[in-house]
Design an enzyme around this catalytic site. Structure first.
Site, PDB file in Angstrom:
ATOM      1  N   ASP A   1      52.054 -21.946  -6.207  1.00 50.09           N
ATOM      2  CA  ASP A   1      52.245 -22.808  -5.046  1.00 50.09           C
ATOM      3  C   ASP A   1      53.349 -22.178  -4.227  1.00 50.09           C
ATOM      4  OD1 ASP A   1      51.383 -25.275  -3.707  1.00 50.09           O
ATOM      5  OD2 ASP A   1      53.501 -25.794  -3.875  1.00 50.09           O
TER       6      ASP A   1
ATOM      7  N   PHE B   1      48.330 -14.048   6.805  1.00 49.21           N
ATOM      8  CA  PHE B   1      47.801 -15.386   7.082  1.00 49.21           C
ATOM      9  C   PHE B   1      48.975 -16.343   7.291  1.00 49.21           C
ATOM     10  CE2 PHE B   1      48.727 -17.706   3.118  1.00 49.21           C
ATOM     11  CZ  PHE B   1      49.121 -16.660   2.306  1.00 49.21           C
TER      12      PHE B   1
ATOM     13  N   ASP C   1      52.814 -15.785   8.652  1.00 49.07           N
ATOM     14  CA  ASP C   1      53.195 -14.369   8.729  1.00 49.07           C
ATOM     15  C   ASP C   1      53.550 -13.889  10.146  1.00 49.07           C
ATOM     16  OD1 ASP C   1      53.069 -13.931   6.029  1.00 49.07           O
ATOM     17  OD2 ASP C   1      51.056 -13.092   6.037  1.00 49.07           O
TER      18      ASP C   1
ATOM     19  N   LYS D   1      53.416  -5.672   2.334  1.00 45.55           N
ATOM     20  CA  LYS D   1      53.735  -7.089   2.114  1.00 45.55           C
ATOM     21  C   LYS D   1      53.884  -7.397   0.619  1.00 45.55           C
ATOM     22  CE  LYS D   1      52.176 -11.819   2.683  1.00 45.55           C
ATOM     23  NZ  LYS D   1      51.275 -12.801   3.274  1.00 45.55           N
TER      24      LYS D   1
ATOM     25  N   ARG E   1      55.231 -13.942  -3.370  1.00 45.96           N
ATOM     26  CA  ARG E   1      54.168 -14.006  -4.382  1.00 45.96           C
ATOM     27  C   ARG E   1      54.170 -12.733  -5.225  1.00 45.96           C
ATOM     28  NH1 ARG E   1      50.643 -14.941  -1.144  1.00 45.96           N
ATOM     29  NH2 ARG E   1      51.136 -17.138  -0.966  1.00 45.96           N
TER      30      ARG E   1
END
Ligand code: IMP
Length: 194
Positions: A71, A150, A153, A171, A177
């Site tokens: 999450d 997405f 960003d 990235k 993440r």
């Protein structure tokens, strides 16, 4: 050693990232659809970690295989950490960046700090859970820039570039993440590695 784990998502980007980072472990990463789980639990936790665990637990209960769920969201200092766990629900589809730029229009440059945060929950073969997290610091720009990535960003600046101006590999190397997945990799390697 476990042979397979389920990623509690059908999001192709998240799956690709997880497969890339975890592949050296020799564990096959299945999407929840591939594993036969059809669940979409209400993400009503107060923190990213709670929501990750809610998603992981729902899929684990459906398939009884080791499961990973993440999450994530954007925390903006000038907005007292908002949108935070509400990042996905902050605005209608496609309007998140425009709404954020509008809310930030009077905030000076030195107060535009923000961070992407990601929590990952892992549930093992016995149903026990373990959590890791990652963070990527940056700032909110003044306009949307770039077409990669997405969500937020295009307005999230890391140095001179927006996150949407970076390649997928660039990235992954700095993202929240990516950082959380690398922590998970370390944990799984220590626990299950030969
Ligand atoms: P979730 O983790 O799929 O629930 O995503 C939460 C929301 O946070 C997404 O809908 C995006 O708006 C935002 N978000 C999470 N990670 C990123 C990212 O890497 N880039 C841009 N936005 C993100």
């Amino acid at each position: 050693m476990i042979k397979q784990l389920v990623m509690a998502t059908n999001n192709a980007n998240k799956l690709r990232e997880a497969r890339e980072i975890l592949s050296p472990l020799g564990i096959e990463v299945l999407s929840q659809r591939e594993a036969g789980a059809n669940c979409d639990p209400e993400e009503n936790g107060a923190t990213f970690a709670e929501n990750a665990l809610i998603k992981a637990r729902a899929v684990y209960e459906a398939v009884k295989l080791p499961t990973v769920a993440d999450d994530s969201g954007l925390c903006v200092a000038a907005l007292d950490g908002r949108p935070g766990v509400y990042s996905a629900r902050y605005a209608p589809e496609g309007q998140h960046c425009a709404k954020l730029l509008d809310e930030m229009k009077d905030v000076p440059t030195d107060k535009r700090g923000a961070a992407f945060v990601c929590s990952i929950a892992f549930i093992d073969e016995n149903g026990e859970n373990y959590g890791v997290s990652g963070r990527c610091s940056g700032s909110i720009g003044y306009e949307q820039r770039g077409t990669n990535g997405f969500g937020y960003d295009p307005v999230f600046m890391v140095g001179e570039k927006s996150m949407a101006e970076l390649t997928a590999d660039e990235k992954n190397a700095i993202s929240h993440r990516g950082a959380a997945l690398r922590e998970l990799y370390k944990y799984l390697k220590e626990r299950y590695g030969e």
